[in-house]
Design a protein around this motif. Sequence first.
Motif, PDB file in Angstrom:
ATOM      1  N   ARG A   1      46.710 -45.875  29.290  1.00 35.95           N
ATOM      2  CA  ARG A   1      47.330 -44.582  29.573  1.00 35.95           C
ATOM      3  C   ARG A   1      46.994 -43.594  28.465  1.00 35.95           C
ATOM      4  O   ARG A   1      46.862 -43.957  27.308  1.00 35.95           O
ATOM      5  CB  ARG A   1      48.851 -44.729  29.668  1.00 35.95           C
ATOM      6  N   GLU A   2      46.865 -42.353  28.867  1.00 35.69           N
ATOM      7  CA  GLU A   2      46.599 -41.282  27.910  1.00 35.69           C
ATOM      8  C   GLU A   2      47.917 -40.607  27.540  1.00 35.69           C
ATOM      9  O   GLU A   2      48.767 -40.401  28.397  1.00 35.69           O
ATOM     10  CB  GLU A   2      45.655 -40.231  28.519  1.00 35.69           C
ATOM     11  N   PHE A   3      48.067 -40.287  26.274  1.00 34.72           N
ATOM     12  CA  PHE A   3      49.261 -39.616  25.792  1.00 34.72           C
ATOM     13  C   PHE A   3      48.839 -38.360  25.051  1.00 34.72           C
ATOM     14  O   PHE A   3      48.001 -38.427  24.155  1.00 34.72           O
ATOM     15  CB  PHE A   3      50.057 -40.514  24.836  1.00 34.72           C
ATOM     16  N   SER A   4      49.426 -37.238  25.421  1.00 34.13           N
ATOM     17  CA  SER A   4      49.106 -36.006  24.712  1.00 34.13           C
ATOM     18  C   SER A   4      49.790 -36.012  23.352  1.00 34.13           C
ATOM     19  O   SER A   4      50.832 -36.651  23.167  1.00 34.13           O
ATOM     20  CB  SER A   4      49.566 -34.784  25.514  1.00 34.13           C
ATOM     21  N   ASN A   5      49.183 -35.314  22.412  1.00 27.32           N
ATOM     22  CA  ASN A   5      49.818 -35.174  21.104  1.00 27.32           C
ATOM     23  C   ASN A   5      51.182 -34.527  21.245  1.00 27.32           C
ATOM     24  O   ASN A   5      52.123 -34.893  20.548  1.00 27.32           O
ATOM     25  CB  ASN A   5      48.937 -34.355  20.156  1.00 27.32           C
ATOM     26  N   GLU A   6      51.305 -33.564  22.155  1.00 30.35           N
ATOM     27  CA  GLU A   6      52.582 -32.876  22.343  1.00 30.35           C
ATOM     28  C   GLU A   6      53.682 -33.855  22.750  1.00 30.35           C
ATOM     29  O   GLU A   6      54.805 -33.773  22.261  1.00 30.35           O
ATOM     30  CB  GLU A   6      52.438 -31.759  23.375  1.00 30.35           C
ATOM     31  N   THR A   7      53.357 -34.800  23.622  1.00 32.08           N
ATOM     32  CA  THR A   7      54.319 -35.823  24.026  1.00 32.08           C
ATOM     33  C   THR A   7      54.737 -36.667  22.826  1.00 32.08           C
ATOM     34  O   THR A   7      55.915 -36.962  22.631  1.00 32.08           O
ATOM     35  CB  THR A   7      53.711 -36.728  25.122  1.00 32.08           C
TER      36      THR A   7
ATOM     37  N   ILE B   1      57.751 -46.374  12.662  1.00 30.29           N
ATOM     38  CA  ILE B   1      56.720 -46.243  13.707  1.00 30.29           C
ATOM     39  C   ILE B   1      57.298 -46.716  15.042  1.00 30.29           C
ATOM     40  O   ILE B   1      57.055 -46.108  16.082  1.00 30.29           O
ATOM     41  CB  ILE B   1      55.468 -47.068  13.344  1.00 30.29           C
ATOM     42  N   ASN B   2      58.082 -47.793  15.009  1.00 32.36           N
ATOM     43  CA  ASN B   2      58.671 -48.315  16.246  1.00 32.36           C
ATOM     44  C   ASN B   2      59.613 -47.310  16.899  1.00 32.36           C
ATOM     45  O   ASN B   2      59.665 -47.219  18.124  1.00 32.36           O
ATOM     46  CB  ASN B   2      59.413 -49.633  15.984  1.00 32.36           C
ATOM     47  N   ASP B   3      60.363 -46.553  16.101  1.00 31.91           N
ATOM     48  CA  ASP B   3      61.248 -45.531  16.660  1.00 31.91           C
ATOM     49  C   ASP B   3      60.438 -44.490  17.435  1.00 31.91           C
ATOM     50  O   ASP B   3      60.805 -44.109  18.551  1.00 31.91           O
ATOM     51  CB  ASP B   3      62.046 -44.830  15.556  1.00 31.91           C
ATOM     52  N   ILE B   4      59.355 -44.039  16.833  1.00 28.14           N
ATOM     53  CA  ILE B   4      58.494 -43.042  17.495  1.00 28.14           C
ATOM     54  C   ILE B   4      57.847 -43.659  18.722  1.00 28.14           C
ATOM     55  O   ILE B   4      57.809 -43.056  19.801  1.00 28.14           O
ATOM     56  CB  ILE B   4      57.434 -42.515  16.517  1.00 28.14           C
ATOM     57  N   SER B   5      57.372 -44.878  18.575  1.00 30.40           N
ATOM     58  CA  SER B   5      56.722 -45.600  19.664  1.00 30.40           C
ATOM     59  C   SER B   5      57.657 -45.749  20.861  1.00 30.40           C
ATOM     60  O   SER B   5      57.266 -45.522  22.009  1.00 30.40           O
ATOM     61  CB  SER B   5      56.286 -46.969  19.124  1.00 30.40           C
ATOM     62  N   ASN B   6      58.910 -46.109  20.588  1.00 33.64           N
ATOM     63  CA  ASN B   6      59.891 -46.268  21.678  1.00 33.64           C
ATOM     64  C   ASN B   6      60.152 -44.947  22.389  1.00 33.64           C
ATOM     65  O   ASN B   6      60.257 -44.910  23.613  1.00 33.64           O
ATOM     66  CB  ASN B   6      61.196 -46.847  21.135  1.00 33.64           C
ATOM     67  N   GLU B   7      60.278 -43.855  21.634  1.00 32.08           N
ATOM     68  CA  GLU B   7      60.522 -42.542  22.244  1.00 32.08           C
ATOM     69  C   GLU B   7      59.322 -42.068  23.065  1.00 32.08           C
ATOM     70  O   GLU B   7      59.484 -41.438  24.103  1.00 32.08           O
ATOM     71  CB  GLU B   7      60.863 -41.499  21.175  1.00 32.08           C
ATOM     72  N   ALA B   8      58.116 -42.353  22.575  1.00 41.45           N
ATOM     73  CA  ALA B   8      56.900 -41.878  23.246  1.00 41.45           C
ATOM     74  C   ALA B   8      56.436 -42.819  24.353  1.00 41.45           C
ATOM     75  O   ALA B   8      55.568 -42.467  25.148  1.00 41.45           O
ATOM     76  CB  ALA B   8      55.779 -41.708  22.232  1.00 41.45           C
ATOM     77  N   ASN B   9      57.018 -44.036  24.382  1.00 37.68           N
ATOM     78  CA  ASN B   9      56.592 -45.052  25.331  1.00 37.68           C
ATOM     79  C   ASN B   9      55.106 -45.384  25.156  1.00 37.68           C
ATOM     80  O   ASN B   9      54.349 -45.464  26.120  1.00 37.68           O
ATOM     81  CB  ASN B   9      56.914 -44.636  26.765  1.00 37.68           C
TER      82      ASN B   9
END
Length: 192
Positions: free
Chosen positions: A5-11, A30-38
């Motif tokens: 999957r592609e993720f935009s920087n904005e997301t 990093i895990n906190d950000i990862s969880n929020e960004a999926n």
Amino acid sequence: MARPREFSNETIFYAVYLALCQKGISKLTINDISNEANISPAGLLKRFGSKKGILLAYSDFVVQLTKKSFDEALKKEESSINALKKIYKNAMKLADDPVSLANHASFYLESTSDPDLLQISKKRLDILDKGTQTLLKQAIAQGEIKKCDVNVISTVLQSSVGGAMLLWIRNPERTIEALIDDCFSVILRPYH
């Protein structure tokens, strides 16, 4: 085989914002950000290299958003003072409670010990100050307010709004928007 999957920087940057609001800078992982960004932590690290890399990119993004908000305000045909108020209010609108706002503010307060993050933060504050001064000058030219020392008024407005944020964090009985309105009203009253 499925494509990644592609993720935009904005997301991702929105996820950084949400994670900061929940955890503050000192507890952010990093895990906190990862969880929020999926997105996987490995995906984040592949794109940004490190937690600091993510925070530097996020800071650059916030600088661009700050610049964009002033550029757009200058193009609109509305009261310059109202446009300036909207910029300050919008900067705090995603933090819908005092704890979230305090956690997010910790990013700017605690990142002062990192020279790279501090440099970007100073750049954002410079854009905020210059943009505020520009809108105040435009307000004078449009007859909204009388001639004044826009450098001093800009500094006092920024200080006052920052103080309003701290008051709201401590006592959220009034909205942050109402406190910002008070800052503008009291500071600009002598110039109406």
